[in-house]
Design an enzyme around this catalytic site. Structure first.
Site, short mmCIF file in Angstrom:
data_model
loop_
_atom_site.label_atom_id
_atom_site.label_comp_id
_atom_site.label_asym_id
_atom_site.label_seq_id
_atom_site.Cartn_x
_atom_site.Cartn_y
_atom_site.Cartn_z
N HIS A 174 0.84 -1.21 0.07
CA HIS A 174 0.14 -0.05 0.00
C HIS A 174 0.81 1.24 -0.03
O HIS A 174 0.49 2.25 -0.29
CB HIS A 174 -0.98 0.02 1.32
N PRO A 200 -25.44 7.23 -3.11
CA PRO A 200 -25.11 5.85 -2.89
C PRO A 200 -24.03 5.71 -1.73
O PRO A 200 -24.26 4.72 -0.68
CB PRO A 200 -24.83 5.21 -4.08
N TYR A 222 -13.40 5.94 9.79
CA TYR A 222 -12.81 6.90 8.91
C TYR A 222 -13.23 6.29 7.64
O TYR A 222 -13.55 5.24 7.34
CB TYR A 222 -11.27 6.18 9.14
N THR A 276 -4.95 10.92 -0.01
CA THR A 276 -5.85 10.90 0.76
C THR A 276 -6.18 11.80 1.80
O THR A 276 -5.18 12.34 2.35
CB THR A 276 -6.23 9.38 1.30
#
Length: 612
Positions: A327, A416, A439, A452
């Site tokens: 990641h 949505p 989160y 992010t």
């Protein structure tokens, strides 16, 4: 025909990189007031008053100084957070990253032309590999269209990290080695690495300037598989990547000290396009239940995947697929973009290769053989042991909710993603009879090298609504009103976060400046309410919308008593993957899913009630 000539030139992948705006620094006052708003639901009136005091002291004192220093830092950088985030969120973290940080997930091909079937895995793998190489080539030649939100271009830098990239462990801090180059920048490594039964092979994916075709790839993969099937299992060096980071760094240093050739093998793995993992397991799954594949992708056999590689393509022996990815160098949306491309291409081709069957003459794959000693062997067995212990503790479910999806929600004029987020919170509240700090990932890719921001969905409005839902005396009309207020607040916060006006990364920046300057940690960060509301990586519900495609993955929970909650939204269904730790007796992933399903039904019903 002349109008053909004036057609616009296709956009280049990285053409907007130089014109993206820098990541902004919000005002101190706005970040602190948003912070107070976010922690309020988690505090008694007395605790809240104390926190208000702490924040005021911070704002008038040390906070002001730190904020000025942050503004100075932002003057000389297009992204003041980038380096810090990489270090604090990823590279300095010492826990094993393969299970705790990586994201893994199932491929969706079983929903159309490739249901689980014995004897198909290599044939299919040659096709998925070929399409992955086409995607690499699109980025390499800068023909992949830049992504946008409406007309606003998104930063594409993370796409450079999907291929030819690897994390390398360090005793105190890891590093990312990226060997990718676009065609105009110069030569880029073009070899693949295949891992099978603890052994490692490599071959070039390009021969005479042409990417190998599926029949050619099949021949290379078959050679590896046949040798591994008839010969003893290998040493399993890849398992080292699953260990605690400092241990792995020291084991790696030792491995290199035994024989310089070991270092060149490591370099070959690190610089390779990606890793193909030939996995002997058969994690049976269906479109409604991807649990086995998802669990196997994230927590499967450690001797056939290189945990630090930015992309391991996992080939299961029943002809299904998955992946596990480091990641650190990029966020999941990059992999999702590629996997969605693969899924659409494979579906369009009906899972078949329709090109030539000719196989050119080329070198066979070469085995990469490490020189080992007793110490490395014991490091490998320690790593395996540690990994197996931890993977036994993770609980993963991946189920489809099939009663309705995006179409029905949109029909009620509701967002949505917000719909799912509120259903998740109600499910947690029902199951645990208390609030869970949440989160949700917000993307900041409209800024240069943006990644992010944290969006905190557990707002006072969401809490009021959850309480109303649990209150038998509350009327349907009041429940509906409370729900719509929660929707509005969530949408507002998400929009702020995406526009660089969240507060979590800003607070992290102030914290890191204090740390760099050797100052005492400001009281704001030691206040119990800071971590109880999720600050410092303590979110109980760690969640992310993976998108509106067929691609889904999972990450382990952030905290021991928490959940990972990831989902994709289709027109007719909502597919979720939920992770929890078995050793925490309070949490249970299947129960959370069941409560989530009932919450979705109730919310749709509420949205249907016409206002009186």
């Amino acid at each position: 025909m002349s109008n053909r000539v004036s057609e616009s030139v296709p956009e280049r992948t990285f053409q907007y990189q130089d014109s993206l705006p820098p990541l902004p620094v919000p005002s101190l006052q706005s970040s602190l007031s948003k912070y107070l708003d976010a922690v309020h639901p988690f505090a008694s009136e007395k605790e809240f008053a104390a926190t208000v005091n702490i924040v005021k002291k911070f704002q008038d004192g040390i906070g002001k100084e730190l904020h000025q220093k942050l503004l100075q830092r932002a003057k000389n950088r297009r992204n003041w957070l980038e380096e810090w985030w990489l270090d604090a969120a990823y590279l300095e973290v010492r826990i094993p990253s393969q299970l705790n940080v990586n994201f893994g997930g199932p491929a969706p091909y079983l929903e159309h032309f490739w249901p689980p079937e014995e004897g198909t895995c290599l044939q299919r793998a040659s096709i998925t590999t070929w399409y992955s190489l086409q995607y690499w080539n699109l980025i390499h030649t800068e023909q992949l269209a830049p992504q946008k939100s409406g007309k606003t271009p998104f930063d594409m830098d993370q796409f450079r990290m999907l291929f030819n990239t690897c994390k390398v462990p360090g005793v105190k801090k890891d590093a990312i080695h990226n060997y990718f180059k676009t065609e105009s920048e110069g030569p880029c490594p073009s070899h693949l690495v295949v891992m099978c039964r603890g052994r490692i092979f490599t071959f070039d994916a390009i021969h005479d300037g042409q990417i190998l075709t599926p029949p050619e790839l099949l021949r290379q993969l078959s050679y590896v598989k046949e040798r591994c099937d008839r010969e003893p299992e290998g040493d399993g060096v890849p398992a080292l990547t699953s260990d605690e980071r400092t241990r792995w760094a020291k084991a790696r240093e030792h491995l290199i000290s035994i024989d310089p050739h070991n270092e060149s093998i490591l370099e070959t793995i690190q610089s390779s396009l990606f890793v193909i993992s030939l996995d002997e397991s058969k994690p049976f799954s269906t479109p409604e239940n991807y649990t086995n594949m998802t669990a196997e992708a994230l927590a499967g056999n450690p001797i056939i995947r290189w945990g630090d590689k930015s992309y391991n393509s996992i080939v299961f022996s029943d002809g299904t697929f998955g992946s596990t990815c480091d990641h650190a160098p990029y966020d999941a949306m990059v992999l999702v973009s590629m996997c969605w491309y693969l899924d659409q291409e494979i579906k369009a081709a009906e899972g078949k290769w329709r090109g030539s069957d000719r196989v050119r003459l080329m070198p066979l794959p070469e085995e990469l053989l490490f020189t080992l000693d007793e110490k490395v062997r014991s490091d490998i067995s320690h790593a395996k042991q540690q990994y197996l212990e931890s993977t036994k503790d993770i609980q993963i479910v991946c189920y489809a909710f099939t009663a309705f999806g995006k179409s029905a929600i949109r029909h009620k004029k509701l967002h949505p993603d917000t719909f799912v987020q509120l259903a998740m919170q109600l499910a947690y509240y029902r199951l645990h009879k208390k609030l869970g700090s949440c989160y949700e990932t917000a993307t900041t890719r409209k800024f240069f090298h943006g990644r992010t921001e944290t969006m905190r969905p557990c707002t006072q409005e969401a809490v009021n609504w959850c309480k109303a839902m649990m209150d038998p005396t509350c009327s349907v009309i009041d429940k509906r009103k409370a729900m719509l207020l929660a929707f509005d607040k969530h949408n507002k916060l998400m929009s702020e976060a995406q526009n660089g006006n969240g507060f979590d990364r800003h607070l992290l920046g102030l914290y890191l400046i204090a740390k760099e300057e050797g100052l005492q940690v400001p009281e704001l960060f030691t206040d119990p309410l800071y971590s109880r509301s999720g600050g410092g990586g303590n979110f109980v519900l760690s969640s992310s919308l993976v998108g509106y495609t067929t691609v889904l993955g999972v990450v382990a929970p952030m905290v021991h008593h928490g959940y990972g909650f990831f989902y994709r939204i289709r027109d007719d269904r909502i597919v979720t993957s939920i992770s929890a730790w078995k050793s925490c007796h309070e949490t249970d992933a299947p129960s959370l899913f069941n409560n989530f399903s009932s919450s979705l039904h109730e919310m749709l019903h509420l949205a249907t009630v016409s206002q009186l």
